[in-house]
Design a protein around this motif. Structure first.
Motif, PDB file in Angstrom:
ATOM      1  N   VAL A 141       0.848  -1.194   0.000  1.00  0.00           N
ATOM      2  CA  VAL A 141       0.000   0.000   0.000  1.00  0.00           C
ATOM      3  C   VAL A 141       0.886   1.247   0.000  1.00  0.00           C
ATOM      4  CG1 VAL A 141      -1.681   1.360   1.312  1.00  0.00           C
ATOM      5  CG2 VAL A 141      -1.932  -1.124   1.154  1.00  0.00           C
ATOM      6  N   PHE A 184      -7.684  -1.806   4.473  1.00  0.00           N
ATOM      7  CA  PHE A 184      -6.965  -2.156   3.247  1.00  0.00           C
ATOM      8  C   PHE A 184      -6.838  -3.668   3.183  1.00  0.00           C
ATOM      9  CE2 PHE A 184      -5.194   2.103   4.127  1.00  0.00           C
ATOM     10  CZ  PHE A 184      -5.407   2.709   2.908  1.00  0.00           C
ATOM     11  N   ASN A 206      -4.556  -6.809   0.783  1.00  0.00           N
ATOM     12  CA  ASN A 206      -3.481  -6.945  -0.213  1.00  0.00           C
ATOM     13  C   ASN A 206      -3.520  -8.270  -0.972  1.00  0.00           C
ATOM     14  OD1 ASN A 206      -2.449  -8.605   1.800  1.00  0.00           O
ATOM     15  ND2 ASN A 206      -0.721  -7.272   2.291  1.00  0.00           N
ATOM     16  N   THR A 241      -1.865  -1.243  -4.005  1.00  0.00           N
ATOM     17  CA  THR A 241      -2.905  -0.222  -3.864  1.00  0.00           C
ATOM     18  C   THR A 241      -2.225   1.123  -3.700  1.00  0.00           C
ATOM     19  OG1 THR A 241      -4.468  -1.755  -2.843  1.00  0.00           O
ATOM     20  CG2 THR A 241      -4.803   0.589  -2.406  1.00  0.00           C
ATOM     21  N   CYS A 271      -7.751  -4.660  -2.668  1.00  0.00           N
ATOM     22  CA  CYS A 271      -6.407  -4.463  -3.219  1.00  0.00           C
ATOM     23  C   CYS A 271      -6.419  -4.364  -4.742  1.00  0.00           C
ATOM     24  CB  CYS A 271      -5.489  -5.584  -2.756  1.00  0.00           C
ATOM     25  SG  CYS A 271      -6.044  -7.234  -3.188  1.00  0.00           S
ATOM     26  N   THR A 317      -6.429   2.033  -7.526  1.00  0.00           N
ATOM     27  CA  THR A 317      -5.807   3.349  -7.403  1.00  0.00           C
ATOM     28  C   THR A 317      -6.910   4.347  -7.118  1.00  0.00           C
ATOM     29  OG1 THR A 317      -3.954   2.844  -8.881  1.00  0.00           O
ATOM     30  CG2 THR A 317      -4.510   5.176  -8.573  1.00  0.00           C
ATOM     31  N   ASP A 361     -10.520   1.178  -9.602  1.00  0.00           N
ATOM     32  CA  ASP A 361      -9.939   2.511  -9.636  1.00  0.00           C
ATOM     33  C   ASP A 361     -11.010   3.586  -9.458  1.00  0.00           C
ATOM     34  OD1 ASP A 361      -7.558   1.253 -10.080  1.00  0.00           O
ATOM     35  OD2 ASP A 361      -7.413   1.797 -12.201  1.00  0.00           O
TER      36      ASP A 361
END
Length: 197
Positions: free
Chosen positions: A69, A83, A85, A102, A118, A121, A137
């Motif tokens: 991240v 978050f 991953n 991310t 994850c 953007t 995104d």
């Protein structure tokens, strides 16, 4: 030591933390983490080894910033936001070589209890509402809410909702900054009326 940490916080040897940053109660910063100046890590924050955090970032209580991240300058992470991953985790399957990166771009806000799956953007100055689940995104300045998150508008750099007129322009109610809709996005522009020839 140019940063401050509470006595109960753990900062592993090798971690880089910028001047003026604060690490509050019961937080843990791993050895490989890189954190910029003037950041605030609230109570119970975890920062992994493969994490890059810019300048002026505020991470509220109970947030874990896992490996892969990146948080650019002036990002705000609300209390207990999440978050990930790994996209398809299993306890019995090791997938550390499958982490998806991310990135949260400058000035974005991640509201309380939201989740960022994850690989996403989050564009600069985007605003993710409380409890939203982001699965892809997000454009710059986008206002996202819901499960899954959907875009419901645009916000200024100041965090105010923008209301566009028929000319495709909006003015931030807090700062007066002018924005335009261009190429399916929202961008700040110079208002020619503010600068007569």
């Amino acid at each position: 030591m140019s940063y401050w940490k509470h006595d109960s916080a753990i900062v592993d040897e090798g971690a880089q933390i910028g001047a003026g940053s604060k690490v509050w109660h019961f937080s843990h910063v791993c050895a490989g983490a890189r954190i910029g100046a003037d950041c605030s890590l609230g109570q119970g924050v975890y920062v992994g080894n493969d994490v890059l955090i810019g300048r002026g970032v505020k991470i509220q209580n109970n947030v874990s910033v896992y490996d892969a991240v990146t948080l650019e300058d002036e990002v705000f992470c609300g209390p207990s936001m999440v978050f990930t991953n790994v996209y398809n985790p299993r306890a019995a399957v090791v997938r550390k070589n499958e982490y998806r990166r991310t990135r949260v771009c400058r000035g974005a806000t991640l509201g309380a209890n939201c989740t960022v799956v994850c690989g996403a953007t989050i564009g600069a100055y985007a605003f993710i509402g409380a409890g939203a689940v982001v699965k892809g995104d997000v454009p710059e300045h986008a206002l996202m809410v819901g499960v899954p998150a959907r875009q419901v508008g645009w916000v200024s750099r100041h965090g105010e909702r923008l209301h566009f007129g028929p000319d495709g322009r909006a003015r931030c109610p807090a700062t007066g900054e002018v924005y335009a809709l261009q190429d399916q996005g929202c961008v700040p522009i110079q208002d020619s009326s503010d600068n007569p020839p």
